[in-house]
Structure formats: structure tokens, C-alpha cells
Scaffold this motif. Structure first.
Motif, PDB file in Angstrom:
ATOM      1  N   PRO A   1       0.759  -1.141   0.078  1.00  0.00           N
ATOM      2  CA  PRO A   1      -0.077  -0.049  -0.095  1.00  0.00           C
ATOM      3  C   PRO A   1       0.926   1.167  -0.010  1.00  0.00           C
ATOM      4  CG  PRO A   1      -0.104  -0.959   2.198  1.00  0.00           C
ATOM      5  CD  PRO A   1       0.756  -2.024   1.315  1.00  0.00           C
ATOM      6  N   ARG A   2       0.323   2.241  -0.774  1.00  0.00           N
ATOM      7  CA  ARG A   2       0.932   3.353  -0.570  1.00  0.00           C
ATOM      8  C   ARG A   2       1.101   4.307   0.699  1.00  0.00           C
ATOM      9  NH1 ARG A   2      -1.725   2.988  -5.247  1.00  0.00           N
ATOM     10  NH2 ARG A   2      -3.410   4.592  -4.833  1.00  0.00           N
ATOM     11  N   ILE A   3       1.440   3.697   1.643  1.00  0.00           N
ATOM     12  CA  ILE A   3       1.382   4.225   2.939  1.00  0.00           C
ATOM     13  C   ILE A   3       2.273   5.507   3.156  1.00  0.00           C
ATOM     14  CG2 ILE A   3       1.755   3.955   5.591  1.00  0.00           C
ATOM     15  CD1 ILE A   3       0.874   0.958   5.005  1.00  0.00           C
ATOM     16  N   SER A   4       1.829   6.575   3.685  1.00  0.00           N
ATOM     17  CA  SER A   4       2.865   7.788   4.130  1.00  0.00           C
ATOM     18  C   SER A   4       2.160   8.333   5.407  1.00  0.00           C
ATOM     19  CB  SER A   4       2.590   8.886   2.871  1.00  0.00           C
ATOM     20  OG  SER A   4       1.285   9.366   2.927  1.00  0.00           O
ATOM     21  N   LEU A   5       2.985   9.363   5.844  1.00  0.00           N
ATOM     22  CA  LEU A   5       2.504   9.828   7.138  1.00  0.00           C
ATOM     23  C   LEU A   5       1.193  10.548   6.912  1.00  0.00           C
ATOM     24  CD1 LEU A   5       5.808  11.105   8.714  1.00  0.00           C
ATOM     25  CD2 LEU A   5       4.231   9.665   9.556  1.00  0.00           C
ATOM     26  N   GLU A   6       0.996  11.068   5.686  1.00  0.00           N
ATOM     27  CA  GLU A   6      -0.135  11.814   5.386  1.00  0.00           C
ATOM     28  C   GLU A   6      -1.481  10.895   5.361  1.00  0.00           C
ATOM     29  OE1 GLU A   6       2.541  12.180   3.666  1.00  0.00           O
ATOM     30  OE2 GLU A   6       3.236  14.113   4.614  1.00  0.00           O
ATOM     31  N   ASN A   7      -1.307   9.843   5.208  1.00  0.00           N
ATOM     32  CA  ASN A   7      -2.495   8.967   4.912  1.00  0.00           C
ATOM     33  C   ASN A   7      -2.477   7.637   6.039  1.00  0.00           C
ATOM     34  OD1 ASN A   7      -0.902   6.937   3.968  1.00  0.00           O
ATOM     35  ND2 ASN A   7      -1.584   7.289   2.008  1.00  0.00           N
ATOM     36  N   ILE A   8      -1.580   7.422   6.720  1.00  0.00           N
ATOM     37  CA  ILE A   8      -1.372   6.381   7.787  1.00  0.00           C
ATOM     38  C   ILE A   8      -2.527   6.025   8.745  1.00  0.00           C
ATOM     39  CG2 ILE A   8       0.145   7.681   9.185  1.00  0.00           C
ATOM     40  CD1 ILE A   8      -0.095   3.952   8.584  1.00  0.00           C
ATOM     41  N   ALA A   9      -2.903   7.326   8.998  1.00  0.00           N
ATOM     42  CA  ALA A   9      -4.085   7.235  10.245  1.00  0.00           C
ATOM     43  C   ALA A   9      -5.334   6.621   9.593  1.00  0.00           C
ATOM     44  CB  ALA A   9      -4.170   8.670  10.839  1.00  0.00           C
ATOM     45  N   SER A  10      -5.787   7.341   8.430  1.00  0.00           N
ATOM     46  CA  SER A  10      -6.920   7.026   7.801  1.00  0.00           C
ATOM     47  C   SER A  10      -6.811   5.623   7.409  1.00  0.00           C
ATOM     48  CB  SER A  10      -7.182   8.130   6.478  1.00  0.00           C
ATOM     49  OG  SER A  10      -7.441   9.305   7.095  1.00  0.00           O
TER      50      SER A  10
ATOM     51  N   GLU B   1       0.438  -4.386   8.197  1.00  0.00           N
ATOM     52  CA  GLU B   1       1.477  -3.361   7.369  1.00  0.00           C
ATOM     53  C   GLU B   1       1.369  -1.846   8.112  1.00  0.00           C
ATOM     54  OE1 GLU B   1       3.113  -4.020   4.606  1.00  0.00           O
ATOM     55  OE2 GLU B   1       2.142  -5.854   3.796  1.00  0.00           O
ATOM     56  N   CYS B   2       0.351  -1.450   8.506  1.00  0.00           N
ATOM     57  CA  CYS B   2       0.263  -0.192   8.815  1.00  0.00           C
ATOM     58  C   CYS B   2       1.225   0.117  10.549  1.00  0.00           C
ATOM     59  CB  CYS B   2      -1.147   0.343   9.422  1.00  0.00           C
ATOM     60  SG  CYS B   2      -2.250   0.714   7.972  1.00  0.00           S
ATOM     61  N   VAL B   3       0.842  -0.908  11.226  1.00  0.00           N
ATOM     62  CA  VAL B   3       1.921  -1.095  12.534  1.00  0.00           C
ATOM     63  C   VAL B   3       3.375  -1.011  12.400  1.00  0.00           C
ATOM     64  CG1 VAL B   3       2.203  -2.742  14.417  1.00  0.00           C
ATOM     65  CG2 VAL B   3      -0.079  -2.088  13.779  1.00  0.00           C
ATOM     66  N   ALA B   4       3.589  -1.789  11.361  1.00  0.00           N
ATOM     67  CA  ALA B   4       5.033  -2.100  10.815  1.00  0.00           C
ATOM     68  C   ALA B   4       5.688  -0.478  10.267  1.00  0.00           C
ATOM     69  CB  ALA B   4       5.323  -2.941   9.728  1.00  0.00           C
ATOM     70  N   PHE B   5       4.629   0.084   9.785  1.00  0.00           N
ATOM     71  CA  PHE B   5       5.141   1.415   9.232  1.00  0.00           C
ATOM     72  C   PHE B   5       5.271   2.305  10.524  1.00  0.00           C
ATOM     73  CE2 PHE B   5       4.160   5.744   7.701  1.00  0.00           C
ATOM     74  CZ  PHE B   5       4.748   5.952   6.744  1.00  0.00           C
ATOM     75  N   ILE B   6       4.436   2.364  11.318  1.00  0.00           N
ATOM     76  CA  ILE B   6       4.359   3.267  12.418  1.00  0.00           C
ATOM     77  C   ILE B   6       5.606   3.048  13.261  1.00  0.00           C
ATOM     78  CG2 ILE B   6       3.168   3.772  14.472  1.00  0.00           C
ATOM     79  CD1 ILE B   6       0.302   3.284  12.977  1.00  0.00           C
ATOM     80  N   SER B   7       5.867   1.717  13.510  1.00  0.00           N
ATOM     81  CA  SER B   7       6.798   1.364  14.354  1.00  0.00           C
ATOM     82  C   SER B   7       8.372   2.029  13.805  1.00  0.00           C
ATOM     83  CB  SER B   7       7.273  -0.180  14.466  1.00  0.00           C
ATOM     84  OG  SER B   7       5.827  -0.600  14.827  1.00  0.00           O
ATOM     85  N   THR B   8       8.353   2.398  12.648  1.00  0.00           N
ATOM     86  CA  THR B   8       9.846   3.125  12.128  1.00  0.00           C
ATOM     87  C   THR B   8       9.559   4.680  12.423  1.00  0.00           C
ATOM     88  OG1 THR B   8       9.003   3.015  10.011  1.00  0.00           O
ATOM     89  CG2 THR B   8      10.196   1.032  10.768  1.00  0.00           C
ATOM     90  N   ARG B   9       8.239   5.120  12.738  1.00  0.00           N
ATOM     91  CA  ARG B   9       8.459   6.650  12.674  1.00  0.00           C
ATOM     92  C   ARG B   9       7.356   7.000  13.778  1.00  0.00           C
ATOM     93  NH1 ARG B   9       8.158   4.435   7.873  1.00  0.00           N
ATOM     94  NH2 ARG B   9       9.415   5.406   5.878  1.00  0.00           N
ATOM     95  N   VAL B  10       7.489   6.434  15.018  1.00  0.00           N
ATOM     96  CA  VAL B  10       6.452   6.590  15.973  1.00  0.00           C
ATOM     97  C   VAL B  10       6.488   7.822  16.346  1.00  0.00           C
ATOM     98  CG1 VAL B  10       5.966   6.011  18.542  1.00  0.00           C
ATOM     99  CG2 VAL B  10       6.979   4.116  16.824  1.00  0.00           C
ATOM    100  N   GLN B  11       7.558   8.685  16.621  1.00  0.00           N
ATOM    101  CA  GLN B  11       7.500  10.170  17.137  1.00  0.00           C
ATOM    102  C   GLN B  11       6.624  10.914  16.085  1.00  0.00           C
ATOM    103  OE1 GLN B  11       8.746  11.854  20.080  1.00  0.00           O
ATOM    104  NE2 GLN B  11       6.884  12.904  19.043  1.00  0.00           N
ATOM    105  N   ASP B  12       6.683  10.885  14.756  1.00  0.00           N
ATOM    106  CA  ASP B  12       6.213  11.574  13.728  1.00  0.00           C
ATOM    107  C   ASP B  12       4.746  11.254  13.922  1.00  0.00           C
ATOM    108  OD1 ASP B  12       8.366  12.925  12.807  1.00  0.00           O
ATOM    109  OD2 ASP B  12       8.986  11.022  11.485  1.00  0.00           O
ATOM    110  N   PHE B  13       4.397   9.882  13.878  1.00  0.00           N
ATOM    111  CA  PHE B  13       3.076   9.452  13.861  1.00  0.00           C
ATOM    112  C   PHE B  13       2.406  10.138  15.183  1.00  0.00           C
ATOM    113  CE2 PHE B  13      -0.145   6.316  15.806  1.00  0.00           C
ATOM    114  CZ  PHE B  13      -0.876   6.443  14.623  1.00  0.00           C
ATOM    115  N   MET B  14       2.936  10.362  16.357  1.00  0.00           N
ATOM    116  CA  MET B  14       2.125  10.947  17.444  1.00  0.00           C
ATOM    117  C   MET B  14       1.948  12.404  17.422  1.00  0.00           C
ATOM    118  SD  MET B  14       4.212   9.471  21.024  1.00  0.00           S
ATOM    119  CE  MET B  14       4.135   7.877  21.624  1.00  0.00           C
ATOM    120  N   LEU B  15       2.524  13.136  16.249  1.00  0.00           N
ATOM    121  CA  LEU B  15       2.417  14.276  16.242  1.00  0.00           C
ATOM    122  C   LEU B  15       1.474  14.703  15.191  1.00  0.00           C
ATOM    123  CD1 LEU B  15       6.245  15.803  16.514  1.00  0.00           C
ATOM    124  CD2 LEU B  15       4.618  15.694  18.245  1.00  0.00           C
ATOM    125  N   LEU B  16       0.794  13.607  14.348  1.00  0.00           N
ATOM    126  CA  LEU B  16      -0.377  13.990  13.525  1.00  0.00           C
ATOM    127  C   LEU B  16      -1.185  14.794  14.191  1.00  0.00           C
ATOM    128  CD1 LEU B  16      -0.154  10.610  11.610  1.00  0.00           C
ATOM    129  CD2 LEU B  16       1.095  12.868  10.799  1.00  0.00           C
TER     130      LEU B  16
END
Length: 229
Positions: free
Chosen positions: A99-108, A124-139
Motif C-alpha cells: 500500500p502507498r502508505i505515508s505519514l499523510e494517510n497512515i491514520a486514515s 502493514e500499518c503497524v510496521a510502518f508506524i513502528s519506524t516513525r512513532v514520534q512523527d506518528f504521534m505528532l499528527l
């Protein structure tokens, strides 16, 4: 893009199933997606068996009682997100499509795939978030709709040290991640016959059996028979 990624079914049980004029069961399902944020809509066609296998949410609506009906399903969702979900669902096993996952669409994507019970995509989403947890929190999104199971999966991919250094100004999810991590660690200890104890002086948590190797800054100093502290 609507950040919440929220899906909801229309009134009338979400599934409209008018009687079919054909004697053989229809294996295709029409999904009408209404995007309230963009004020647009789009129709998607999907084979019934594939839909039931990949989006387990619809198993409650597509069953033996309406197997011979022509099924129309209506959902409210970001059209672009749902289109991505359909692409993911139709990928072929021999192709390594992601999937074309990015920080812009990961939450949706995460909220939608969790709601529709797309277990592989959730992973897949959990694996993506695990490499960018801090950025994910600031969404700038509301994490309140994430299930405890998904939060536990994200926490499971984080180390205790990592969870201590993360910054979540509004505490939208960090305290939940820490709690899930502690619960998982305690469970591991219990399964191994060990347990956590709390120091009455400094309130430090420690594992029973490690007491001798730990010091307490607030405890009373005692001298052993051989002069040791």
C-alpha cells in the motif's frame, strides 16, 4: 484528506439487498462510497468471496440468507483511501505490491482497515508506524478510535527506552502505549514465575530476585556483619 478515516454504514443495516431476478447467486457486490469531505462519490465492484475473505467486517451482512440477492453496500469514507484498500485487496499473491502508505494517510488507512477487519493491512500499518512513532504521534488526528489491540501491537514494536524518550504534548496516545507495554512485560514475568515489587521508600519498581543488586537512594543505610553497606 479526511484525517479520521472513519467509515460508517448507511441506515437500514448498511446493506441493501433487493431480490434478484436471476436463479443463480450473484457473486459480485457493488460498493457505493460517499466522501462527505470532498462531496463526491464512487462505485466499486468486488467479488463476494474476495470481499468476505479480505474485509471481514462485511461477513455480518453477506451471509446465506442473502446469498441469492444482488447486494449493494453503501459506506461513508474517503474515496482515495477506499480505492487504496480495494487495490490492496485485489493484489495478486505473486506480486509484492504494498500500500502507498505515508505519514499523510497512515491514520486514515489504519482506522479504515481496522474497522473493516483487514488484518494483514493493519499489520502493514503497524510496521510502518513502528519506524516513525514520534512523527506518528505528532499528527493532527484523533487516536481515540484505535482499538486496544492495535495500540498493543504498536507498543509491542517499541522498546521501553524508546517509549520513555517519545514526546506527545497532548498525550493523545503515549500513555496508552506505555500502559500496554507495561502490561505485556508484566505478563511475560508472570509466565516465567517472576513478579514486580514496589520499593516502599523510593517507589521504584523492581523484579523480585533482583533486590540485592539494586540500591535505594531513600532507604536507610545498613551495615552488614562484614562491614558492607
Amino acid at each position: 484528506m479526511k484525517p479520521s478515516g472513519k467509515l460508517s454504514t448507511t441506515s437500514g443495516g448498511a446493506v441493501s439487498a433487493p431480490p434478484s431476478s436471476s436463479s443463480s447467486p450473484s457473486r459480485s457486490v457493488v460498493i457505493h462510497v460517499f466522501d462527505e469531505y470532498r462531496k463526491s462519490s464512487k462505485e466499486f465492484m468486488c467479488q463476494r468471496d474476495l470481499l468476505l475473505a479480505k474485509m471481514k467486517y462485511f461477513q455480518a451482512y453477506l451471509n446465506e440468507t442473502n446469498e441469492h440477492d444482488e447486494i449493494d453496500i453503501s459506506v461513508h469514507c474517503d474515496v482515495e483511501i477506499f480505492e487504496l484498500l480495494m487495490e490492496y485487496m485485489h493484489q495478486r499473491p505473486e506480486h509484492e505490491w504494498r500500500p502507498r502508505i505515508s505519514l499523510e494517510n497512515i491514520a486514515s488507512i489504519l482506522v479504515s482497515s481496522e474497522f473493516l477487519q483487514m488484518e494483514e493491512l493493519v499489520e502493514e500499518c503497524v510496521a510502518f508506524i513502528s519506524t516513525r512513532v514520534q512523527d506518528f504521534m505528532l499528527l493532527r488526528v484523533d487516536f481515540g478510535c484505535l482499538s486496544d489491540a492495535t495500540i498493543a501491537k504498536i507498543a509491542g514494536n517499541c522498546t521501553p527506552e524508546q517509549l520513555q524518550t517519545l514526546h506527545d504534548p497532548k498525550d493523545k496516545i503515549l500513555s496508552k502505549l506505555r500502559r500496554k507495554k507495561v502490561e505485556a512485560l508484566v505478563k511475560i514475568l508472570q509466565e516465567g514465575g517472576r513478579r514486580l515489587e514496589l520499593c516502599a521508600n523510593c517507589e521504584l519498581l523492581f523484579i523480585k530476585g533482583d533486590r540485592e543488586s539494586l540500591g535505594c537512594q531513600k532507604g536507610k543505610r545498613q551495615i552488614g556483619v562484614h562491614g558492607e553497606l
